[in-house]
Design an enzyme around this catalytic site. Structure first.
Site, PDB file in Angstrom:
ATOM      1  CG  HIS A 161       0.684   6.304   5.398  1.00  0.00           C
ATOM      2  ND1 HIS A 161       1.961   4.950   5.400  1.00  0.00           N
ATOM      3  CD2 HIS A 161      -0.019   6.725   4.654  1.00  0.00           C
ATOM      4  CE1 HIS A 161       1.442   4.336   3.967  1.00  0.00           C
ATOM      5  NE2 HIS A 161       0.453   5.772   3.733  1.00  0.00           N
ATOM      6  CB  CYS A 221       3.535   2.547   5.165  1.00  0.00           C
ATOM      7  SG  CYS A 221       4.981   2.491   4.435  1.00  0.00           S
TER       8      CYS A 221
END
Length: 518
Positions: free
Chosen positions: A137, A74
């Site tokens: 993130h 990710c």
């Protein structure tokens, strides 16, 4: 889908309404999915055909069956998308252990460095207003906040929606509106782990529709980065979609995402700005087969999934949509990468990429608007190691590794049902002197290595070796951001927690090296 050659198109867009009318620039909308696999869309052969809106988006635009991420995990892939640079250049990797995939859990100390120039920062020069909706993130500490790196608005979270946590050993993840948290997952934003019910996708949809409407009214060009996470385990869907898919809960989440994207595209059309808006749909990495079948998707005929540098981990679904600019029903066999969205977006905005650093992304607008094919290699990285390279239809593995024997013996498997002897290795296997070579046209599942003694092998490697040598010669790694962890830096007291009475007391700082098992 029929493949046709596009005629050259003028970049002097005939713009009709919205922000692009004033500036002469197109709006930019990137739809980034989380752990959605290449095989999850009907247009790529998913047999339940439960993605009618995405399939229609492809029929109205351009499909990219050879599109890749920059890392099979990710956060490094997201850093690559927004900087146009491989994670090893922008710092989203670790040197703690060879070829480990590193991500950004709560205890990570690092994040996106100030030295990196992100897409929204550069788009500001052309007058764009930028918003991120969903998962950031790229670091959760204050200096890594998206509004400090070019975004004007944010609704979403700095980390994955794991939990619920006890707010003692580990705090629940905050959800932000712009600079301040407005609650936490599982407390104020419910996710039912038993049923999978959560209203988050509907909230993210409404945020997108509101932002697009506001920007159309203000007549400013916009960049919207819709980075939602419903297909990342623990998978969720709203009550209306639960139980509606033939594929279980994961399919419910995909159906809701598909429905939401249909509403976003319809909104662009209703507002009269669809012909002024470039939209690109893709995913951050391959489907997480470790979570399948209940919590994970499909990578089609490709080998393995998330966490690996086999095709299933890094080849992504991808669709470009721009009514009036991209003629309907086209398939491009251009090899693309999420890093190209950085360079392509700048090009469409009339901007040049930074000249003071190496940019790995290329401008795909000639492929999208003129049907051209651009020769380029694709490099597959896992942590700090170049694992493989693709040139044309050939892929050479310089290292192979799925996950450790220790993890595998515990039931952790990134390649379930796909053991290929000598390929899906559980120890790190080096092939730098004699790379494993596959023809992805004949063998997309990477099952049959080409014989080392064949003339085909010799001829292809004579083309690949110089590309790898040049790449490594120009590689200057950035400072690794994912080496150090400290429980004291977790989401204990994010900005805005005082107003909500949700500040938590952090433990004493105790920084140490992060441990990455795979």
């Amino acid at each position: 889908m029929e493949k046709r050659l596009l005629l050259p198109l003028c970049l002097c867009w005939a713009l009709s309404a919205g922000g692009a009318e004033r500036s002469g620039l197109p709006n930019l909308l990137i739809l980034l999915m989380d752990d959605m696999g290449w095989g999850d869309l009907g247009v790529f052969g998913e047999p339940s055909k439960e993605t009618p809106n995405l399939d229609q988006m492809a029929s109205e635009g351009m499909l990219f069956p050879n599109f890749y991420t920059a890392n099979p995990l990710c956060s490094p892939s997201r850093a690559a998308l927004l900087t146009g640079r491989l994670p090893i250049r922008n710092g989203f990797y670790t040197t703690n252990a060879h070829a480990r995939n590193a991500y950004t859990p709560q205890e990570i100390v690092g994040g996106i460095p100030d030295s990196e120039l992100l897409l929204p920062e550069l788009l500001k020069k052309a007058g764009y207003v930028s918003k991120i909706i969903g998962k950031w993130h790229l670091g959760h500490r204050p200096q890594f906040h998206p509004l400090k790196h070019g975004f004007d608005e944010w609704f979403g979270s700095p980390n994955c929606h794991f939990g619920p946590y006890d707010n003692k050993a580990t705090p629940n993840i905050p959800v932000y509106r712009d600079r301040e948290m407005i609650g936490r997952y599982y407390e104020d934003f419910k996710i039912d782990l038993k049923t999978g019910e959560a209203n988050l996708t509907q909230i993210y949809l409404q945020e997108a529709l509101d932002f697009i409407s506001r920007q159309q009214s203000s007549q400013q060009p916009f960049f919207l980065y819709w980075a939602i996470d419903a297909t990342h385990a623990p998978v969720y869907a709203s009550k209306h979609f639960l139980g509606t898919s033939q594929r279980g809960l994961y399919g419910d989440a995909v159906r809701e995402i598909d429905d939401s994207i249909g509403k976003i595209l319809k909104s662009l059309q209703n507002l009269g700005i669809s012909e002024n808006t470039f939209v690109f749909f893709t995913s951050d990495n391959g489907a997480a087969l470790i979570s399948a079948p209940k919590q994970g998707g499909s990578n089609g005929r490709f080998l393995c999934g998330k966490q690996t540098t086999f095709e299933g981990g890094m080849r992504e679904p991808a669709i470009a949509w721009w009514p009036g600019q991209i003629p309907a029903g086209h398939v491009s066999h251009q090899m693309g990468n999420v890093m190209d969205l950085f360079t392509t977006s700048l090009s469409l905005a009339g901007l040049q990429p930074p000249s003071d650093r190496h940019i790995d992304g290329i401008d795909l607008s000639p492929a999208i608007l003129q049907g051209k094919l651009i020769d380029r290699p694709i490099f597959y990285y896992r942590g700090n190691e170049m694992m493989a390279v693709r040139l044309g239809l050939y892929k050479a593995h310089y290292w192979t590794w799925s996950n450790s024997w220790e993890q595998f013996s515990q039931g952790i498997d990134f390649c379930p049902g796909q053991n290929i002897s000598g390929v899906t290795t559980h120890t790190q296997e080096e092939h730098t002197k004699l790379p494993l070579l596959f023809h992805l046209g004949k063998d997309p599942g990477e099952k049959y290595p080409i014989s080392f003694s064949s003339s085909e092998y010799q001829e292809v490697m004579e083309q690949i070796f110089p590309q790898v040598q040049l790449h490594k010669k120009t590689m200057v790694p950035g400072e690794p951001q994912l080496n150090m962890c400290d429980k004291a830096v977790m989401n204990w007291a994010p900005p805005g927690c005082e107003k909500l009475g949700k500040c938590l007391e952090p433990p004493k700082s105790n920084p140490k090296k992060c441990f990455w098992p795979h």
